[in-house]
Motif scaffolding. Structure first.
Motif, PDB file in Angstrom:
ATOM      1  N   ALA A  75     -10.514  10.309  -5.663  1.00  0.00           N
ATOM      2  CA  ALA A  75      -9.680  11.356  -4.588  1.00  0.00           C
ATOM      3  C   ALA A  75      -8.638  11.803  -5.840  1.00  0.00           C
ATOM      4  O   ALA A  75      -8.190  12.945  -5.623  1.00  0.00           O
ATOM      5  CB  ALA A  75      -8.961  10.467  -3.857  1.00  0.00           C
ATOM      6  N   LEU A  76      -7.816  11.011  -6.733  1.00  0.00           N
ATOM      7  CA  LEU A  76      -6.990  11.394  -7.784  1.00  0.00           C
ATOM      8  C   LEU A  76      -7.801  12.749  -8.641  1.00  0.00           C
ATOM      9  O   LEU A  76      -7.110  13.596  -8.851  1.00  0.00           O
ATOM     10  CB  LEU A  76      -6.551  10.213  -8.398  1.00  0.00           C
TER      11      LEU A  76
ATOM     12  N   PRO B  37      -2.441   4.745  -0.797  1.00  0.00           N
ATOM     13  CA  PRO B  37      -1.984   5.741   0.101  1.00  0.00           C
ATOM     14  C   PRO B  37      -3.338   7.104   0.214  1.00  0.00           C
ATOM     15  O   PRO B  37      -2.990   7.878   1.200  1.00  0.00           O
ATOM     16  CB  PRO B  37      -0.772   6.593  -0.184  1.00  0.00           C
ATOM     17  N   VAL B  38      -4.052   6.814  -0.909  1.00  0.00           N
ATOM     18  CA  VAL B  38      -5.313   7.882  -0.956  1.00  0.00           C
ATOM     19  C   VAL B  38      -6.527   7.282  -0.833  1.00  0.00           C
ATOM     20  O   VAL B  38      -6.586   5.973  -1.420  1.00  0.00           O
ATOM     21  CB  VAL B  38      -5.060   8.807  -2.191  1.00  0.00           C
ATOM     22  N   GLY B  39      -7.600   8.078  -0.922  1.00  0.00           N
ATOM     23  CA  GLY B  39      -8.761   7.452  -0.861  1.00  0.00           C
ATOM     24  C   GLY B  39      -9.475   6.725   0.365  1.00  0.00           C
ATOM     25  O   GLY B  39     -10.347   5.768   0.090  1.00  0.00           O
ATOM     26  N   HIS B  40      -8.771   6.826   1.555  1.00  0.00           N
ATOM     27  CA  HIS B  40      -9.187   6.181   2.622  1.00  0.00           C
ATOM     28  C   HIS B  40     -10.592   6.533   3.022  1.00  0.00           C
ATOM     29  O   HIS B  40     -11.114   7.714   2.772  1.00  0.00           O
ATOM     30  CB  HIS B  40      -8.309   6.575   3.702  1.00  0.00           C
TER      31      HIS B  40
ATOM     32  N   ALA C  11      -0.416   1.535  -4.998  1.00  0.00           N
ATOM     33  CA  ALA C  11      -1.682   0.722  -5.087  1.00  0.00           C
ATOM     34  C   ALA C  11      -2.852   1.620  -5.343  1.00  0.00           C
ATOM     35  O   ALA C  11      -2.838   2.736  -4.674  1.00  0.00           O
ATOM     36  CB  ALA C  11      -1.886  -0.466  -3.990  1.00  0.00           C
ATOM     37  N   ALA C  12      -3.860   1.183  -6.121  1.00  0.00           N
ATOM     38  CA  ALA C  12      -4.991   2.052  -6.492  1.00  0.00           C
ATOM     39  C   ALA C  12      -6.187   1.440  -5.780  1.00  0.00           C
ATOM     40  O   ALA C  12      -7.326   1.419  -6.507  1.00  0.00           O
ATOM     41  CB  ALA C  12      -5.285   2.203  -7.711  1.00  0.00           C
ATOM     42  N   GLY C  13      -6.147   0.623  -4.740  1.00  0.00           N
ATOM     43  CA  GLY C  13      -7.226  -0.011  -4.222  1.00  0.00           C
ATOM     44  C   GLY C  13      -7.565  -1.452  -4.407  1.00  0.00           C
ATOM     45  O   GLY C  13      -8.397  -2.056  -3.714  1.00  0.00           O
ATOM     46  N   THR C  14      -6.825  -1.999  -5.354  1.00  0.00           N
ATOM     47  CA  THR C  14      -6.864  -3.311  -5.478  1.00  0.00           C
ATOM     48  C   THR C  14      -5.630  -3.884  -5.866  1.00  0.00           C
ATOM     49  O   THR C  14      -4.624  -3.340  -6.282  1.00  0.00           O
ATOM     50  CB  THR C  14      -7.811  -3.685  -6.998  1.00  0.00           C
ATOM     51  N   PRO C  15      -5.548  -5.459  -5.749  1.00  0.00           N
ATOM     52  CA  PRO C  15      -4.201  -5.988  -6.174  1.00  0.00           C
ATOM     53  C   PRO C  15      -3.621  -5.813  -7.676  1.00  0.00           C
ATOM     54  O   PRO C  15      -2.514  -6.189  -7.903  1.00  0.00           O
ATOM     55  CB  PRO C  15      -4.440  -7.408  -5.823  1.00  0.00           C
TER      56      PRO C  15
ATOM     57  N   CYS D  97      -1.723  12.613   0.118  1.00  0.00           N
ATOM     58  CA  CYS D  97      -2.031  11.901   1.419  1.00  0.00           C
ATOM     59  C   CYS D  97      -1.862  12.713   2.625  1.00  0.00           C
ATOM     60  O   CYS D  97      -1.893  12.027   3.644  1.00  0.00           O
ATOM     61  CB  CYS D  97      -1.391  10.541   1.279  1.00  0.00           C
ATOM     62  N   GLY D  98      -1.276  13.829   2.656  1.00  0.00           N
ATOM     63  CA  GLY D  98      -1.365  14.676   3.703  1.00  0.00           C
ATOM     64  C   GLY D  98       0.000  14.259   4.711  1.00  0.00           C
ATOM     65  O   GLY D  98      -0.023  14.275   5.953  1.00  0.00           O
ATOM     66  N   ALA D  99       1.257  13.640   4.154  1.00  0.00           N
ATOM     67  CA  ALA D  99       2.060  13.000   4.684  1.00  0.00           C
ATOM     68  C   ALA D  99       3.110  13.826   4.967  1.00  0.00           C
ATOM     69  O   ALA D  99       3.652  14.728   4.217  1.00  0.00           O
ATOM     70  CB  ALA D  99       2.778  11.790   3.971  1.00  0.00           C
ATOM     71  N   GLU D 100       3.979  13.537   6.338  1.00  0.00           N
ATOM     72  CA  GLU D 100       5.102  14.221   6.622  1.00  0.00           C
ATOM     73  C   GLU D 100       6.071  13.589   6.241  1.00  0.00           C
ATOM     74  O   GLU D 100       6.264  12.449   6.592  1.00  0.00           O
ATOM     75  CB  GLU D 100       4.788  14.526   8.251  1.00  0.00           C
TER      76      GLU D 100
END
Length: 157
Positions: A11-12, A104-107, A128-132, A147-150
């Motif tokens: 996504a990035l 927040p991205v890559g869902h 966070a990039a998907g892992t801890p 992330c298309g956030a308002e």
């Protein structure tokens, strides 16, 4: 490389936006752990909070500054229904991420998102990039767009 990290990385890269992906030596499950590991201010951490609508069952993402706490009353006002924290299994099923690494991205399934204006006070924020153990740094406005956030006021005073 985990599937979660691959989705975030893809996504990035697809966005063409400038970012920095890092693997940390220790866990970054909490905002404080992430800030300490990165060496940034707590509020530069973009926390992903996922809530579930009590009537609709719909999941919504709230991206907030690391030191802020979300207000359940303000979230209910924005969404038009009461909410509760989404269960870990439901978050994983919809987003593809486990708690502690929710990006927040890559869902797997796109969800509605809202963005804390406090994050815009910084040149770079870290999420966070998907892992801890993986995080990425990005300009806050780029993250919000990605992330298309308002923008919305949903934190406690």
């Amino acid at each position: 490389m985990s599937k979660s990290l691959k989705r975030v990385r893809a996504a990035l890269e697809a966005s063409g936006l400038s970012h920095e992906l890092r693997e940390m030596p220790d866990s970054t499950r909490t905002a404080q752990q992430a800030a300490d590991a990165i060496g940034c201010a707590l509020d530069q951490i973009a926390k992903s909070i996922v809530v579930e609508g009590e009537e609709s069952g719909r999941l919504t993402l709230f991206v907030t500054a690391g030191g802020n706490r979300v207000s359940t009353d303000r979230i209910a006002g924005i969404l038009g229904e009461p909410t509760h924290p989404a269960a870990g299994a439901r978050i994983r099923a919809v987003t593809g991420f486990a708690i502690g690494g929710v990006s927040p991205v890559g869902h797997k399934t796109p969800i509605q998102a809202y963005f804390d204006p406090r994050l815009s006070d910084f040149e770079t924020v870290w999420a966070a990039a998907g892992t801890p153990r993986h995080v990425f740094g990005i300009a806050p406005e780029d993250l919000r767009a990605l992330c298309g956030a308002e923008l919305a006021g949903f934190v406690e005073d």
